[in-house]
Design a protein around this motif. Sequence first.
Motif, PDB file in Angstrom:
ATOM      1  N   TYR A 127      -6.873  -6.650  26.198  1.00 47.70           N
ATOM      2  CA  TYR A 127      -5.951  -7.710  26.572  1.00 47.70           C
ATOM      3  C   TYR A 127      -4.544  -7.289  27.071  1.00 47.70           C
ATOM      4  O   TYR A 127      -4.032  -5.936  27.177  1.00 47.70           O
ATOM      5  CB  TYR A 127      -5.737  -8.411  25.205  1.00 47.70           C
ATOM      6  CG  TYR A 127      -5.243  -9.974  25.661  1.00 47.70           C
ATOM      7  CD1 TYR A 127      -5.911 -10.852  26.409  1.00 47.70           C
ATOM      8  CD2 TYR A 127      -3.826 -10.360  24.932  1.00 47.70           C
ATOM      9  CE1 TYR A 127      -5.312 -12.020  26.747  1.00 47.70           C
ATOM     10  CE2 TYR A 127      -3.520 -11.747  25.382  1.00 47.70           C
ATOM     11  CZ  TYR A 127      -4.135 -12.534  26.233  1.00 47.70           C
ATOM     12  OH  TYR A 127      -3.751 -13.920  26.482  1.00 47.70           O
ATOM     13  N   ASP A 150      -9.014 -10.674  29.677  1.00 47.69           N
ATOM     14  CA  ASP A 150      -9.105 -11.777  28.806  1.00 47.69           C
ATOM     15  C   ASP A 150     -10.466 -12.382  28.471  1.00 47.69           C
ATOM     16  O   ASP A 150     -11.535 -11.678  28.938  1.00 47.69           O
ATOM     17  CB  ASP A 150      -8.152 -12.943  29.307  1.00 47.69           C
ATOM     18  CG  ASP A 150      -8.738 -13.790  30.476  1.00 47.69           C
ATOM     19  OD1 ASP A 150      -9.920 -13.689  30.581  1.00 47.69           O
ATOM     20  OD2 ASP A 150      -7.684 -14.044  31.225  1.00 47.69           O
ATOM     21  N   GLU A 151     -10.687 -12.891  27.616  1.00 45.36           N
ATOM     22  CA  GLU A 151     -12.130 -13.831  27.165  1.00 45.36           C
ATOM     23  C   GLU A 151     -12.644 -14.194  28.533  1.00 45.36           C
ATOM     24  O   GLU A 151     -13.810 -14.440  28.313  1.00 45.36           O
ATOM     25  CB  GLU A 151     -11.870 -14.652  26.011  1.00 45.36           C
ATOM     26  CG  GLU A 151     -11.293 -16.134  26.393  1.00 45.36           C
ATOM     27  CD  GLU A 151      -9.861 -16.136  26.299  1.00 45.36           C
ATOM     28  OE1 GLU A 151      -9.140 -16.970  25.773  1.00 45.36           O
ATOM     29  OE2 GLU A 151      -9.172 -15.132  26.667  1.00 45.36           O
ATOM     30  N   TYR A 152     -12.363 -14.597  29.394  1.00 45.86           N
ATOM     31  CA  TYR A 152     -12.927 -15.115  30.749  1.00 45.86           C
ATOM     32  C   TYR A 152     -13.177 -14.206  31.719  1.00 45.86           C
ATOM     33  O   TYR A 152     -13.798 -14.493  32.791  1.00 45.86           O
ATOM     34  CB  TYR A 152     -12.073 -16.394  31.086  1.00 45.86           C
ATOM     35  CG  TYR A 152     -11.828 -17.563  30.172  1.00 45.86           C
ATOM     36  CD1 TYR A 152     -12.748 -18.130  29.511  1.00 45.86           C
ATOM     37  CD2 TYR A 152     -10.603 -17.640  29.690  1.00 45.86           C
ATOM     38  CE1 TYR A 152     -12.423 -19.259  28.762  1.00 45.86           C
ATOM     39  CE2 TYR A 152     -10.179 -18.615  28.733  1.00 45.86           C
ATOM     40  CZ  TYR A 152     -11.252 -19.239  28.027  1.00 45.86           C
ATOM     41  OH  TYR A 152     -10.959 -20.212  27.288  1.00 45.86           O
ATOM     42  N   LYS A 188      -4.958 -12.966  19.088  1.00 46.40           N
ATOM     43  CA  LYS A 188      -5.572 -13.190  20.429  1.00 46.40           C
ATOM     44  C   LYS A 188      -6.173 -11.898  20.949  1.00 46.40           C
ATOM     45  O   LYS A 188      -7.469 -11.729  21.612  1.00 46.40           O
ATOM     46  CB  LYS A 188      -4.807 -13.834  21.271  1.00 46.40           C
ATOM     47  CG  LYS A 188      -5.282 -13.786  22.839  1.00 46.40           C
ATOM     48  CD  LYS A 188      -6.071 -15.064  23.025  1.00 46.40           C
ATOM     49  CE  LYS A 188      -6.504 -15.371  24.368  1.00 46.40           C
ATOM     50  NZ  LYS A 188      -7.370 -16.214  24.632  1.00 46.40           N
ATOM     51  N   GLU A 230      -9.457 -10.545  19.129  1.00 49.56           N
ATOM     52  CA  GLU A 230     -10.562 -11.135  19.337  1.00 49.56           C
ATOM     53  C   GLU A 230     -10.983 -11.063  20.899  1.00 49.56           C
ATOM     54  O   GLU A 230     -12.146 -10.877  21.116  1.00 49.56           O
ATOM     55  CB  GLU A 230     -10.041 -12.776  19.444  1.00 49.56           C
ATOM     56  CG  GLU A 230      -9.714 -13.429  18.115  1.00 49.56           C
ATOM     57  CD  GLU A 230     -10.744 -12.960  17.002  1.00 49.56           C
ATOM     58  OE1 GLU A 230     -12.111 -13.175  17.283  1.00 49.56           O
ATOM     59  OE2 GLU A 230     -10.281 -12.653  15.956  1.00 49.56           O
ATOM     60  N   VAL A 231      -9.877 -10.549  21.749  1.00 51.59           N
ATOM     61  CA  VAL A 231     -10.567 -10.308  23.173  1.00 51.59           C
ATOM     62  C   VAL A 231     -11.116  -9.237  23.290  1.00 51.59           C
ATOM     63  O   VAL A 231     -12.259  -8.645  23.954  1.00 51.59           O
ATOM     64  CB  VAL A 231      -9.331 -10.509  24.283  1.00 51.59           C
ATOM     65  CG1 VAL A 231      -9.737  -9.773  25.456  1.00 51.59           C
ATOM     66  CG2 VAL A 231      -8.831 -11.962  24.320  1.00 51.59           C
ATOM     67  N   LYS A 290     -13.002  -7.896  21.125  1.00 58.83           N
ATOM     68  CA  LYS A 290     -14.344  -7.950  20.607  1.00 58.83           C
ATOM     69  C   LYS A 290     -15.337  -8.394  21.687  1.00 58.83           C
ATOM     70  O   LYS A 290     -16.360  -8.028  22.067  1.00 58.83           O
ATOM     71  CB  LYS A 290     -14.602  -9.066  19.522  1.00 58.83           C
ATOM     72  CG  LYS A 290     -13.907  -8.282  18.385  1.00 58.83           C
ATOM     73  CD  LYS A 290     -13.951  -9.803  17.077  1.00 58.83           C
ATOM     74  CE  LYS A 290     -12.899  -9.548  16.028  1.00 58.83           C
ATOM     75  NZ  LYS A 290     -13.096 -10.936  15.231  1.00 58.83           N
ATOM     76  N   ILE A 291     -14.748  -9.454  22.522  1.00 57.53           N
ATOM     77  CA  ILE A 291     -15.504  -9.892  23.748  1.00 57.53           C
ATOM     78  C   ILE A 291     -15.765  -8.542  24.789  1.00 57.53           C
ATOM     79  O   ILE A 291     -16.741  -8.328  25.546  1.00 57.53           O
ATOM     80  CB  ILE A 291     -14.812 -11.252  24.126  1.00 57.53           C
ATOM     81  CG1 ILE A 291     -14.961 -12.365  23.332  1.00 57.53           C
ATOM     82  CG2 ILE A 291     -15.389 -11.454  25.665  1.00 57.53           C
ATOM     83  CD1 ILE A 291     -13.604 -13.190  23.569  1.00 57.53           C
ATOM     84  N   LYS A 322     -19.319  -7.434  26.173  1.00 62.69           N
ATOM     85  CA  LYS A 322     -19.519  -7.351  27.866  1.00 62.69           C
ATOM     86  C   LYS A 322     -20.040  -5.865  28.093  1.00 62.69           C
ATOM     87  O   LYS A 322     -20.826  -5.670  28.937  1.00 62.69           O
ATOM     88  CB  LYS A 322     -18.250  -7.946  28.502  1.00 62.69           C
ATOM     89  CG  LYS A 322     -18.275  -9.444  28.223  1.00 62.69           C
ATOM     90  CD  LYS A 322     -17.243  -9.848  29.133  1.00 62.69           C
ATOM     91  CE  LYS A 322     -16.633 -11.379  28.964  1.00 62.69           C
ATOM     92  NZ  LYS A 322     -15.718 -11.779  29.804  1.00 62.69           N
TER      93      LYS A 322
END
Length: 182
Positions: free
Chosen positions: A13, A64-66, A90, A93-94, A96-97, A101
């Motif tokens: 992030y 970021d998550e997006y 935050k 969490e990011v 992990k995403i 991916k």
Amino acid sequence: MPTKERHIAMMGYRSVGKSSLCIQFVEGQFVDSYDPTIENTFTKIERVKSQDYIVKLIDTAGQDEYSIFPVQYSMDYHGYVLVYSITSQKSFEVVKIIYEKLLDVMGKKYVPVVLVGNKIDLHQERTVSTEEGKKLAESWRAAFLETSAKQNESVGDIFHQLLILIENENGNPQEKSGCLVS
């Protein structure tokens, strides 16, 4: 032994200290100002167990998550440093995403990764526990470290451990893993 070249991507992030970790590792200094990164490349020669490596670090823009996973980071990379700040749930969490991916784009179940909880010098602002980081890294079969780019704490260990993971993945074990098959 001939020098081996290893490409490593730093991902995480925004504002978690990816650039600061790179600069501390390569140049031995901490830059206090924040300037968002688009992409930077750093190079350093590192020795692990009598083997010299040319380490090419790619310091990526904060995700970021997006974010769509940048496909260019799935090709010709040997390992990944996924960084979060211990002061930002935050960012945890990011990361992990990003990992999910990464596996998806590469079509693999495992890639050499070091999970890094950075900014331990800000321990009074901690929102992500050491235990959470360890647990996540174990679920990924990744190495885990908490670091401070500012205080140069455990920064070199990130890359040392990742080079060992990369060599183990390539069938050239640098250190015993503690796992025996009989």
